[in-house]
Write a protein that holds these residues in place. Structure first.
Motif, PDB file in Angstrom:
ATOM      1  N   THR A  39       0.946  -1.197   0.081  1.00  0.00           N
ATOM      2  CA  THR A  39      -0.058  -0.026   0.065  1.00  0.00           C
ATOM      3  C   THR A  39       0.828   1.164  -0.042  1.00  0.00           C
ATOM      4  O   THR A  39       1.785   1.283   0.856  1.00  0.00           O
ATOM      5  N   PHE A  40       0.668   1.954  -0.990  1.00  0.00           N
ATOM      6  CA  PHE A  40       1.244   3.457  -1.051  1.00  0.00           C
ATOM      7  C   PHE A  40       0.334   4.353  -1.256  1.00  0.00           C
ATOM      8  O   PHE A  40      -0.241   4.613  -2.321  1.00  0.00           O
ATOM      9  N   GLU A  41       0.163   5.316  -0.416  1.00  0.00           N
ATOM     10  CA  GLU A  41      -0.849   6.283  -0.618  1.00  0.00           C
ATOM     11  C   GLU A  41      -0.017   7.657  -0.400  1.00  0.00           C
ATOM     12  O   GLU A  41       0.080   8.225   0.779  1.00  0.00           O
ATOM     13  N   PRO A  42       0.357   8.305  -1.190  1.00  0.00           N
ATOM     14  CA  PRO A  42       1.066   9.411  -1.188  1.00  0.00           C
ATOM     15  C   PRO A  42       0.162  10.581  -0.921  1.00  0.00           C
ATOM     16  O   PRO A  42      -0.928  10.493  -0.925  1.00  0.00           O
ATOM     17  N   ASP A  43       0.827  11.615  -0.154  1.00  0.00           N
ATOM     18  CA  ASP A  43      -0.125  12.769   0.203  1.00  0.00           C
ATOM     19  C   ASP A  43      -0.755  13.318  -1.123  1.00  0.00           C
ATOM     20  O   ASP A  43       0.039  13.652  -2.089  1.00  0.00           O
ATOM     21  N   PRO A  44      -1.749  13.635  -1.060  1.00  0.00           N
ATOM     22  CA  PRO A  44      -2.723  14.104  -2.182  1.00  0.00           C
ATOM     23  C   PRO A  44      -1.887  15.458  -2.726  1.00  0.00           C
ATOM     24  O   PRO A  44      -2.003  15.836  -3.972  1.00  0.00           O
ATOM     25  N   ALA A  45      -1.608  16.325  -1.644  1.00  0.00           N
ATOM     26  CA  ALA A  45      -0.673  17.513  -1.920  1.00  0.00           C
ATOM     27  C   ALA A  45       0.277  17.260  -2.883  1.00  0.00           C
ATOM     28  O   ALA A  45       0.579  18.112  -3.808  1.00  0.00           O
ATOM     29  N   ASP A  46       0.906  16.210  -2.389  1.00  0.00           N
ATOM     30  CA  ASP A  46       2.394  15.928  -3.187  1.00  0.00           C
ATOM     31  C   ASP A  46       2.106  15.624  -4.650  1.00  0.00           C
ATOM     32  O   ASP A  46       2.767  15.788  -5.351  1.00  0.00           O
ATOM     33  N   LEU A  47       1.006  14.649  -4.653  1.00  0.00           N
ATOM     34  CA  LEU A  47       0.463  14.179  -6.022  1.00  0.00           C
ATOM     35  C   LEU A  47       0.010  15.526  -6.848  1.00  0.00           C
ATOM     36  O   LEU A  47       0.363  15.618  -8.003  1.00  0.00           O
ATOM     37  N   LEU A 125       9.654   4.337  -4.148  1.00  0.00           N
ATOM     38  CA  LEU A 125      10.765   3.055  -4.498  1.00  0.00           C
ATOM     39  C   LEU A 125      11.415   2.867  -3.034  1.00  0.00           C
ATOM     40  O   LEU A 125      11.679   1.704  -2.798  1.00  0.00           O
ATOM     41  N   GLU A 126      11.639   3.802  -2.170  1.00  0.00           N
ATOM     42  CA  GLU A 126      12.117   3.736  -0.984  1.00  0.00           C
ATOM     43  C   GLU A 126      11.094   2.457  -0.155  1.00  0.00           C
ATOM     44  O   GLU A 126      11.907   1.489   0.421  1.00  0.00           O
ATOM     45  N   LYS A 127      10.005   2.868  -0.216  1.00  0.00           N
ATOM     46  CA  LYS A 127       8.955   1.648   0.547  1.00  0.00           C
ATOM     47  C   LYS A 127       9.028   0.424  -0.218  1.00  0.00           C
ATOM     48  O   LYS A 127       9.115  -0.874   0.367  1.00  0.00           O
ATOM     49  N   GLU A 128       9.097   0.287  -1.678  1.00  0.00           N
ATOM     50  CA  GLU A 128       9.064  -1.007  -2.066  1.00  0.00           C
ATOM     51  C   GLU A 128      10.287  -1.657  -2.032  1.00  0.00           C
ATOM     52  O   GLU A 128      10.271  -2.757  -1.973  1.00  0.00           O
TER      53      GLU A 128
END
Length: 160
Positions: A39-47, A125-128
């Motif tokens: 699960t990777f949910e980036p911050d919507p603001a970052d997206l 990539l860090e999380k993966e």
């Protein structure tokens, strides 16, 4: 006396211990086809900061950067500003200034967008990578266990 071991048999023993042969190994896997369940949910603001308004949202799971895009950029020294006398500031001068200011703004915005995309992709990539490292540890432990089981089996029943 038996002939000295060839380079291949030495490699075979190192690569395939416990009497395993090369046909027991799986065929190579294309790394791009491997799906890592995470699960990777980036911050919507970052997206939002990584996406071009009016275009598709940036997806750090699928986006690949070329080596050229990831190369460090040289630090450019600014040219010394030359003051233009007021009497030379005609319509052509102001038109060129306006165009230059707009081009500089577009360039800064494009650079900021690219930096934001790289940042979000790096976080993904860090999380993966962390998950894959955990998986490697688990697979190595499993391999060690099965090698021990195989070794005990061969000790009791002979080589396969």
């Amino acid at each position: 006396t038996p002939p000295p071991p060839s380079k291949y048999t030495l490699r075979k023993h190192i690569l395939f211990p416990q009497g395993l042969t090369s046909r027991d190994t799986p065929s190579p896997v294309d790394p791009d086809t491997v799906e890592v369940l995470m699960t990777f949910e980036p911050d919507p603001a970052d997206l939002a900061l990584s996406s071009i308004p009016g275009h598709e949202t940036f997806d750090p799971r699928r986006h690949r950067f070329s080596e050229e895009e990831l190369k460090p950029q040289p630090i450019m020294k600014k040219a010394r500003k030359i003051q233009v006398p007021e009497e030379q500031k005609d319509e052509k001068y102001w038109s060129r200034r306006y165009k230059n200011n707009e081009a500089a703004k577009r360039s800064r915005d494009a650079r900021r967008l690219k930096e934001n995309q790289i940042s979000v992709r790096a976080a993904f990539l860090e999380k993966e990578n962390a998950l894959l490292r955990q998986e490697v540890v688990a697979v190595r432990q499993e391999l060690s266990h099965y090698r021990a089981v195989l070794s005990r089996y061969q000790a009791q029943h002979g080589a396969l």
